[in-house]
Design a protein around this motif. Structure first.
Motif, PDB file in Angstrom:
ATOM      1  N   GLY A   1       3.663  -5.340 -10.200  1.00 57.27           N
ATOM      2  CA  GLY A   1       3.907  -5.388 -11.722  1.00 57.27           C
ATOM      3  C   GLY A   1       4.709  -4.018 -11.753  1.00 57.27           C
ATOM      4  O   GLY A   1       4.847  -3.890 -13.092  1.00 57.27           O
ATOM      5  N   VAL A   2       5.150  -3.362 -10.768  1.00 57.37           N
ATOM      6  CA  VAL A   2       5.770  -2.308 -10.927  1.00 57.37           C
ATOM      7  C   VAL A   2       7.246  -2.345 -10.091  1.00 57.37           C
ATOM      8  O   VAL A   2       7.520  -3.409  -9.237  1.00 57.37           O
ATOM      9  CB  VAL A   2       5.179  -0.807 -10.544  1.00 57.37           C
ATOM     10  CG1 VAL A   2       3.935  -0.781 -11.493  1.00 57.37           C
ATOM     11  CG2 VAL A   2       4.941  -0.869  -9.197  1.00 57.37           C
ATOM     12  N   LYS A   3       8.381  -1.517 -10.328  1.00 55.57           N
ATOM     13  CA  LYS A   3       9.662  -1.690  -9.494  1.00 55.57           C
ATOM     14  C   LYS A   3       9.291  -1.390  -8.233  1.00 55.57           C
ATOM     15  O   LYS A   3       8.684  -0.275  -7.873  1.00 55.57           O
ATOM     16  CB  LYS A   3      10.600  -0.838 -10.352  1.00 55.57           C
ATOM     17  CG  LYS A   3      12.022  -0.885  -9.769  1.00 55.57           C
ATOM     18  CD  LYS A   3      12.994  -0.177 -10.494  1.00 55.57           C
ATOM     19  CE  LYS A   3      14.348  -0.246  -9.878  1.00 55.57           C
ATOM     20  NZ  LYS A   3      14.885  -1.467  -9.523  1.00 55.57           N
TER      21      LYS A   3
ATOM     22  N   ARG B   1      12.031   5.538  -1.686  1.00 53.06           N
ATOM     23  CA  ARG B   1      10.980   5.732  -0.616  1.00 53.06           C
ATOM     24  C   ARG B   1      11.118   4.711   0.753  1.00 53.06           C
ATOM     25  O   ARG B   1      10.881   5.034   1.667  1.00 53.06           O
ATOM     26  CB  ARG B   1       9.701   6.058  -1.160  1.00 53.06           C
ATOM     27  CG  ARG B   1       9.600   7.061  -2.044  1.00 53.06           C
ATOM     28  CD  ARG B   1       8.087   7.543  -2.381  1.00 53.06           C
ATOM     29  NE  ARG B   1       7.219   6.604  -3.257  1.00 53.06           N
ATOM     30  CZ  ARG B   1       6.517   5.700  -2.637  1.00 53.06           C
ATOM     31  NH1 ARG B   1       6.057   5.838  -1.276  1.00 53.06           N
ATOM     32  NH2 ARG B   1       5.786   4.747  -3.409  1.00 53.06           N
ATOM     33  N   LEU B   2      11.187   3.454   0.383  1.00 53.12           N
ATOM     34  CA  LEU B   2      10.997   2.339   1.045  1.00 53.12           C
ATOM     35  C   LEU B   2      12.318   1.649   1.174  1.00 53.12           C
ATOM     36  O   LEU B   2      12.586   0.581   0.407  1.00 53.12           O
ATOM     37  CB  LEU B   2       9.963   1.495   0.690  1.00 53.12           C
ATOM     38  CG  LEU B   2       8.563   1.716   0.377  1.00 53.12           C
ATOM     39  CD1 LEU B   2       7.668   0.751  -0.062  1.00 53.12           C
ATOM     40  CD2 LEU B   2       7.922   2.528   1.547  1.00 53.12           C
TER      41      LEU B   2
ATOM     42  N   ASP C   1       7.304   7.425   3.076  1.00 55.27           N
ATOM     43  CA  ASP C   1       8.943   7.495   2.944  1.00 55.27           C
ATOM     44  C   ASP C   1       9.435   7.071   4.355  1.00 55.27           C
ATOM     45  O   ASP C   1       9.476   7.712   5.221  1.00 55.27           O
ATOM     46  CB  ASP C   1       9.538   8.971   2.503  1.00 55.27           C
ATOM     47  CG  ASP C   1      10.874   9.016   2.401  1.00 55.27           C
ATOM     48  OD1 ASP C   1      11.802   8.404   3.025  1.00 55.27           O
ATOM     49  OD2 ASP C   1      11.194   9.758   1.228  1.00 55.27           O
ATOM     50  N   PHE C   2      10.079   5.773   4.562  1.00 60.91           N
ATOM     51  CA  PHE C   2      10.557   5.128   5.630  1.00 60.91           C
ATOM     52  C   PHE C   2      11.509   4.198   5.430  1.00 60.91           C
ATOM     53  O   PHE C   2      11.809   3.623   4.284  1.00 60.91           O
ATOM     54  CB  PHE C   2       9.302   4.803   6.631  1.00 60.91           C
ATOM     55  CG  PHE C   2       8.597   3.423   5.775  1.00 60.91           C
ATOM     56  CD1 PHE C   2       9.007   2.278   6.007  1.00 60.91           C
ATOM     57  CD2 PHE C   2       7.522   3.986   5.180  1.00 60.91           C
ATOM     58  CE1 PHE C   2       8.116   0.910   5.389  1.00 60.91           C
ATOM     59  CE2 PHE C   2       6.637   2.873   4.562  1.00 60.91           C
ATOM     60  CZ  PHE C   2       7.213   1.611   4.816  1.00 60.91           C
ATOM     61  N   ASP C   3      12.263   3.733   6.482  1.00 63.17           N
ATOM     62  CA  ASP C   3      13.400   3.031   6.379  1.00 63.17           C
ATOM     63  C   ASP C   3      12.832   1.340   7.060  1.00 63.17           C
ATOM     64  O   ASP C   3      12.069   1.529   7.918  1.00 63.17           O
ATOM     65  CB  ASP C   3      14.560   3.205   7.309  1.00 63.17           C
ATOM     66  CG  ASP C   3      15.326   4.707   6.736  1.00 63.17           C
ATOM     67  OD1 ASP C   3      15.820   4.685   5.757  1.00 63.17           O
ATOM     68  OD2 ASP C   3      15.186   5.682   7.285  1.00 63.17           O
TER      69      ASP C   3
ATOM     70  N   LEU D   1       0.852  -1.296  -0.004  1.00 59.07           N
ATOM     71  CA  LEU D   1       0.024   0.058   0.124  1.00 59.07           C
ATOM     72  C   LEU D   1       0.716   1.235   0.000  1.00 59.07           C
ATOM     73  O   LEU D   1       0.445   2.355  -0.390  1.00 59.07           O
ATOM     74  CB  LEU D   1      -1.009  -0.187   1.211  1.00 59.07           C
ATOM     75  CG  LEU D   1      -2.011  -1.039   1.007  1.00 59.07           C
ATOM     76  CD1 LEU D   1      -2.800  -1.264   2.489  1.00 59.07           C
ATOM     77  CD2 LEU D   1      -3.079  -0.806   0.099  1.00 59.07           C
ATOM     78  N   ALA D   2       1.853   1.211   0.518  1.00 56.79           N
ATOM     79  CA  ALA D   2       2.905   2.233   0.767  1.00 56.79           C
ATOM     80  C   ALA D   2       3.567   2.738  -0.651  1.00 56.79           C
ATOM     81  O   ALA D   2       3.651   3.875  -0.965  1.00 56.79           O
ATOM     82  CB  ALA D   2       3.931   2.053   1.866  1.00 56.79           C
ATOM     83  N   GLY D   3       3.798   1.485  -1.561  1.00 54.79           N
ATOM     84  CA  GLY D   3       4.304   1.977  -2.683  1.00 54.79           C
ATOM     85  C   GLY D   3       3.288   2.080  -3.945  1.00 54.79           C
ATOM     86  O   GLY D   3       3.743   2.652  -4.732  1.00 54.79           O
ATOM     87  N   TRP D   4       2.019   1.866  -3.476  1.00 55.78           N
ATOM     88  CA  TRP D   4       0.925   1.745  -4.585  1.00 55.78           C
ATOM     89  C   TRP D   4      -0.183   2.722  -4.243  1.00 55.78           C
ATOM     90  O   TRP D   4      -0.392   3.707  -5.093  1.00 55.78           O
ATOM     91  CB  TRP D   4       0.457   0.541  -4.640  1.00 55.78           C
ATOM     92  CG  TRP D   4      -0.660   0.193  -5.954  1.00 55.78           C
ATOM     93  CD1 TRP D   4      -1.843   0.291  -6.019  1.00 55.78           C
ATOM     94  CD2 TRP D   4      -0.049   0.329  -7.207  1.00 55.78           C
ATOM     95  NE1 TRP D   4      -2.416   0.351  -7.180  1.00 55.78           N
ATOM     96  CE2 TRP D   4      -1.207   0.206  -7.967  1.00 55.78           C
ATOM     97  CE3 TRP D   4       0.838   0.119  -8.078  1.00 55.78           C
ATOM     98  CZ2 TRP D   4      -1.338   0.003  -9.338  1.00 55.78           C
ATOM     99  CZ3 TRP D   4       1.109  -0.182  -9.378  1.00 55.78           C
ATOM    100  CH2 TRP D   4      -0.055  -0.193 -10.192  1.00 55.78           C
ATOM    101  N   THR D   5      -0.617   2.849  -2.932  1.00 57.76           N
ATOM    102  CA  THR D   5      -1.633   3.608  -2.658  1.00 57.76           C
ATOM    103  C   THR D   5      -1.456   4.995  -1.931  1.00 57.76           C
ATOM    104  O   THR D   5      -2.059   5.787  -2.014  1.00 57.76           O
ATOM    105  CB  THR D   5      -2.788   2.930  -1.737  1.00 57.76           C
ATOM    106  OG1 THR D   5      -2.922   1.474  -2.448  1.00 57.76           O
ATOM    107  CG2 THR D   5      -4.058   3.638  -1.417  1.00 57.76           C
TER     108      THR D   5
END
Length: 246
Positions: free
Chosen positions: A107-109, A114-115, A84-86, A75-79
């Protein structure tokens, strides 16, 4: 420093008890210790936003401590594109799994910018000026790595034991709580009983002790340890959704 117990059960969820995860708040910044609970759902249920998360710290790579993070990452990468976290993990296999899971499902890089996945070892592993985290090796799951954490922030010092070895084999106990003043010690209770931890509590220098990661049959052990006057500090059982402020 505000601490919210999102999940307090041992490896098996049960009604009212999600798997291990704890949220730390300092000002408007969020941090997570482990992520076995349905982390995204519980962050939102507590009125918080994933965009406020600054770091995730994994004590060890067993699934009941990481599987909720897979949903968070997706969800962090898509929604939630502003997240932006470690992700601080003790073994590279965890970061590889995170990346593979995300790229397969979306289906994306994977958004490495950000992560950010960081494989840590013993010592200071994080310091953003608000929270400093020191990793303390434990012996829970060799050959994989496991750690306890010392958190320092907002003028407070808190130790999370993570999972320890069965019956403290090899004196597997975070010695810092025996040697230094600690505001709160959060200790698991899945791999030992009252009789095993009592000698350590007799030497403990924490001002308060809370037990999490426990099975139903261990609740009576914790209640016995919490008998008023037995130790010179408060002992209690952590419950899902419980928040404390230090």
């Amino acid at each position: 420093m505000k601490i919210t117990f999102l999940g307090t059960s041992d490896g098996l969820p049960r009604p009212g008890h999600f798997r291990s995860s704890t949220m730390i708040e300092i000002e408007d910044r969020l941090y997570l210790i482990d992520g076995g609970a349905p982390v995204v759902d519980l962050i939102l249920a507590n009125g918080k936003r994933p965009e406020k998360l600054k770091a995730f710290f994994n004590t060890h790579p067993h699934t009941d401590h990481v599987d909720g993070i897979l949903s968070l990452i997706t969800l962090a990468g898509w929604t939630y594109p502003e997240t932006d976290f470690d992700l601080c993990v003790p073994d590279k296999c965890v970061t590889d799994a995170f990346v593979a899971y995300f790229e397969t499902l979306t289906g994306v890089k994977y958004p490495h910018d950000r992560l950010r996945s960081r494989v840590f070892t013993e010592g200071v592993i994080y310091d953003d000026g608000y929270l400093k985290v020191t990793a303390i090796p434990t012996k829970h799951c060799p050959p994989m790595h496991s750690y306890a954490f010392l958190l320092e922030g907002d003028g407070k010092r808190v130790v999370f034991s993570g999972d320890l070895s069965q019956f403290f084999r090899g004196n597997d106990f975070p010695q810092v709580v025996l040697e230094e003043d600690i505001d709160l010690f959060v200790c698991e209770m899945a791999h030992f009983g009252e009789e095993h931890i009592t000698p350590y509590l007799e030497k403990c220098r924490a001002r308060r002790v809370m037990f999490n990661h426990y099975q139903p049959q261990k609740e009576s052990h914790i209640e016995s340890l919490a008998t008023p006057g037995r130790f010179p500090f408060q002992i209690s059982m952590a419950h899902d959704g419980e928040s404390i402020e230090l």
